[in-house]
Write an enzyme that holds these catalytic residues in place. Structure first.
Site, PDB file in Angstrom:
ATOM      1  CG  LEU A  71     111.165  55.410 -23.715  1.00 52.84           C
ATOM      2  CD1 LEU A  71     111.922  54.875 -22.746  1.00 52.84           C
ATOM      3  CD2 LEU A  71     110.644  54.682 -24.689  1.00 52.84           C
TER       4      LEU A  71
ATOM      5  CB  CYS B  77     117.894  59.773 -18.756  1.00 47.20           C
ATOM      6  SG  CYS B  77     117.319  58.680 -20.073  1.00 47.20           S
TER       7      CYS B  77
HETATM    8  N1  LIG Z   1     116.906  54.926 -21.857  1.00 48.40           N
HETATM    9  C1  LIG Z   1     115.876  55.637 -21.571  1.00 48.40           C
HETATM   10  O1  LIG Z   1     115.350  55.396 -20.789  1.00 48.40           O
HETATM   11  C2  LIG Z   1     116.002  56.841 -22.272  1.00 48.40           C
HETATM   12  C3  LIG Z   1     114.541  57.726 -22.287  1.00 48.40           C
HETATM   13  C4  LIG Z   1     114.355  58.890 -22.904  1.00 48.40           C
HETATM   14  C5  LIG Z   1     115.688  59.476 -23.849  1.00 48.40           C
HETATM   15  N2  LIG Z   1     116.663  58.739 -23.792  1.00 48.40           N
HETATM   16  C6  LIG Z   1     117.693  59.190 -24.729  1.00 48.40           C
HETATM   17  O2  LIG Z   1     117.833  58.241 -26.094  1.00 48.40           O
HETATM   18  C7  LIG Z   1     119.026  58.169 -26.407  1.00 48.40           C
HETATM   19  C8  LIG Z   1     119.115  56.659 -26.590  1.00 48.40           C
HETATM   20  O3  LIG Z   1     119.016  56.105 -25.350  1.00 48.40           O
HETATM   21  P1  LIG Z   1     118.951  54.393 -25.218  1.00 48.40           P
HETATM   22  O4  LIG Z   1     118.955  54.468 -23.788  1.00 48.40           O
HETATM   23  O5  LIG Z   1     118.021  53.981 -26.214  1.00 48.40           O
HETATM   24  O6  LIG Z   1     120.687  54.188 -25.691  1.00 48.40           O
HETATM   25  P2  LIG Z   1     121.153  52.892 -25.979  1.00 48.40           P
HETATM   26  O7  LIG Z   1     122.712  52.988 -25.790  1.00 48.40           O
HETATM   27  O8  LIG Z   1     120.458  51.654 -24.932  1.00 48.40           O
HETATM   28  O9  LIG Z   1     120.852  52.498 -27.455  1.00 48.40           O
HETATM   29  C9  LIG Z   1     121.379  53.288 -28.506  1.00 48.40           C
HETATM   30  C10 LIG Z   1     121.861  52.283 -29.564  1.00 48.40           C
HETATM   31  O10 LIG Z   1     122.224  53.032 -30.791  1.00 48.40           O
HETATM   32  C11 LIG Z   1     123.036  52.015 -31.406  1.00 48.40           C
HETATM   33  N3  LIG Z   1     124.108  52.971 -32.333  1.00 48.40           N
HETATM   34  C12 LIG Z   1     125.138  53.653 -32.007  1.00 48.40           C
HETATM   35  N4  LIG Z   1     125.514  54.342 -32.961  1.00 48.40           N
HETATM   36  C13 LIG Z   1     124.990  53.691 -34.214  1.00 48.40           C
HETATM   37  C14 LIG Z   1     125.109  53.939 -35.696  1.00 48.40           C
HETATM   38  N5  LIG Z   1     125.958  54.758 -36.062  1.00 48.40           N
HETATM   39  N6  LIG Z   1     124.380  53.100 -36.505  1.00 48.40           N
HETATM   40  C15 LIG Z   1     123.329  52.345 -35.815  1.00 48.40           C
HETATM   41  N7  LIG Z   1     123.139  52.185 -34.326  1.00 48.40           N
HETATM   42  C16 LIG Z   1     123.970  52.781 -33.650  1.00 48.40           C
HETATM   43  C17 LIG Z   1     123.937  51.484 -30.369  1.00 48.40           C
HETATM   44  O11 LIG Z   1     124.536  50.472 -30.725  1.00 48.40           O
HETATM   45  C18 LIG Z   1     122.679  51.032 -29.383  1.00 48.40           C
HETATM   46  O12 LIG Z   1     122.213  49.965 -29.380  1.00 48.40           O
HETATM   47  C19 LIG Z   1     119.881  58.911 -25.731  1.00 48.40           C
HETATM   48  O13 LIG Z   1     120.090  59.986 -25.903  1.00 48.40           O
HETATM   49  C20 LIG Z   1     119.106  58.876 -24.499  1.00 48.40           C
HETATM   50  O14 LIG Z   1     119.664  60.025 -23.561  1.00 48.40           O
HETATM   51  C21 LIG Z   1     116.863  57.446 -23.303  1.00 48.40           C
END
Ligand SMILES: NC(=O)c1ccc[n+]([C@@H]2O[C@H](COP(=O)([O-])OP(=O)(O)OC[C@H]3O[C@@H](n4cnc5c(N)ncnc54)[C@H](O)[C@@H]3O)[C@@H](O)[C@H]2O)c1
Length: 430
Positions: free
Chosen positions: A152, A259
């Site tokens: 996404l 990303c």
């Molecule tokens: N943001 C994007 O557009 C996107 C798109 C595709 C893939 N990704 C990938 O998805 C993953 C997440 O990205 P994001 O942007 O959603 O990150 P983010 O930082 O917005 O969210 C991650 C969440 O995980 C929580 N978290 C961390 N450790 C935890 C634990 N032990 N228990 C419970 N919660 C915990 C954090 O507090 C945070 O709210 C990454 O690997 C990223 O590369 C992101």
């Protein structure tokens, strides 16, 4: 089927809300107390168009719950999605601390057959790493680990979740594959079913290819500026070639966000670790890093290297429109460089101001609206292509500015505005 999502960030929350909307019972585990409180109060902790309405609807339906309690949820989950962050280390390697922590929590508590899905972007070998952690506490193999990377885009996350180009399922278990297909059935989109390692590398290859396309057109733009050619026309023409396609051929200040930069660096690291010199990807990473310096030079040329007693107005600070995310935003990087000059810097962004304040020096003035930025500026720089910046009342802009000079780093205007008396600079046009 009982689904647990760990991490309520951009990826986890969208996944949780959309799956609850499909009728599944979803519990989201979030460890950040501030975020958790907001979510429980019915507010989402970031900006994503359309998400808040769908979130509230499903919160009311009681199918969507938020907690920080692993014990009450993990033993009763059929499928657990890991959606925590995987930030970069200084050497480009992905930091898997959050994935490890979560895997340990899961390993202590699973009961009965459970499918553990990695949705976070993780380097090749992470599925095996999760399995190793699970094996330590579970002598009988009552689980399967699946790699199901997410594609996404922030700003259009709901649409992307509902209509993905493909759904990648990386696993070695038919049972787990069937569970995932049951969850994603309402989407009715094409699957690529493969092993975990292939699924993991697909995500990096995908993002690095897109980053390459952006970097390529930025390089062609630089050349166009020196040879009196128009990059937009070049991009349109090459994009009409079905083998190339028109997307990701918009010249600009370089790729950013949470990303692309980290995924490109992680791919380089994974190449080095596996004795593969990824020359193209290394060049892309370097070219994108150097872009901010070259844009700064462009500004120096426009101001004739004079910054004392001038005000520079910046429109946009997020890495793209329709998000409040400023992580690795080229706009933030350029604003930081400009803040080191003697110029007075003013900024406005429709959604990114709060996040930007945490990143930028106090000397920068954060404004209420576009006009406050424009007023008395001797240079107006468009950094993010928010819709509201596409229809500025240019006569009013000219009246408000000290000198009507625009540097349009998103090419949303054209040379036409010189007819109104502006000096106009863009990317890839002379
Ligand atoms: N943001 C994007 O557009 C996107 C798109 C595709 C893939 N990704 C990938 O998805 C993953 C997440 O990205 P994001 O942007 O959603 O990150 P983010 O930082 O917005 O969210 C991650 C969440 O995980 C929580 N978290 C961390 N450790 C935890 C634990 N032990 N228990 C419970 N919660 C915990 C954090 O507090 C945070 O709210 C990454 O690997 C990223 O590369 C992101």
């Amino acid at each position: 089927m009982k689904i647990t999502i760990i991490g309520a960030g951009y990826v986890g929350l969208v996944q949780a809300v959309c799956l609850a909307d499909f009728g599944f019972n979803v519990t989201c585990i979030e460890k950040d107390p501030e975020k958790l409180r907001e979510l429980k109060f019915g507010r989402i902790p970031f900006y994503e168009p359309g998400l808040e309405d769908l979130f509230r609807k499903n919160l009311k339906s009681d199918r969507l719950k938020f907690t920080d309690n692993y014990l009450e949820n993990i033993p009763y989950s059929d499928v657990i999605f890991i959606c925590v962050g995987t930030p970069p280390k200084k050497n480009g390697e992905s930091n898997l601390n959050f994935v490890d922590q979560v895997s340990k929590e899961i390993s202590k508590r699973i009961k009965g057959y459970t499918v553990i899905v990695s949705k976070s972007t993780v380097p090749v070998g992470t599925s095996k790493r999760i399995e190793n952690i699970l094996r330590k506490k579970n002598s009988q193999k009552t689980y399967d680990v699946v790699s199901n990377p997410e594609f996404l885009r922030e700003g259009s996350a709901l649409e992307d979740f509902r209509r993905p180009d493909k759904i990648i399922i990386g696993c070695r278990s038919e049972k787990a594959e069937k569970m995932l297909k049951r969850i994603y059935k309402p989407l009715n989109r094409p699957y690529v079913v493969t092993n975990n390692e292939t699924a993991e590398i697909i995500k990096y290859a995908n993002n690095s290819f897109l980053a390459t396309k952006i970097t390529f057109i930025n390089e062609i733009a630089d050349l166009c500026e020196n040879i009196d050619a128009e990059v937009e026309t070049v991009a349109k023409a090459i994009g009409l070639d079905g083998r190339i396609g028109p997307k990701f051929l918009h010249p600009g200040p370089g790729y950013g966000g949470s990303c692309f930069p980290k995924d490109v660096k992680s791919l380089i690291y994974q190449g080095n670790k596996n004795l593969t010199d990824l020359k193209i990807i290394k060049a892309v990473d370097k070219a994108n890093e150097l872009r901010i310096q070259s844009l700064f030079k462009k500004i120096k040329k426009i101001t004739k290297n004079k910054f004392s007693n001038i005000q520079i107005g910046l429109l946009g600070i997020t890495f793209k429109p329709n998000t409040d995310d400023v992580r690795e935003s080229p706009a933030v990087k350029l604003a930081k460089s400009l803040s080191k000059t003697k110029a007075k810097i003013k900024i406005f962004d429709p959604k990114g101001m709060e996040n930007a304040k945490k990143e930028l020096p106090k000397s920068i003035k954060f404004c209420e609206n576009e006009n406050e930025v424009i007023k008395n500026s001797s240079l107006l720089v468009i950094l993010t292509e928010w819709n509201q910046f596409k229809n500025l009342d240019l006569l009013n802009v000219k009246k408000l500015m000290k000198k009507p000079i625009m540097l349009d780093l998103r090419n949303i205007y054209s040379k036409e505005i010189t007819k109104l008396g502006f000096k106009y600079y863009s990317i890839g046009n002379n």
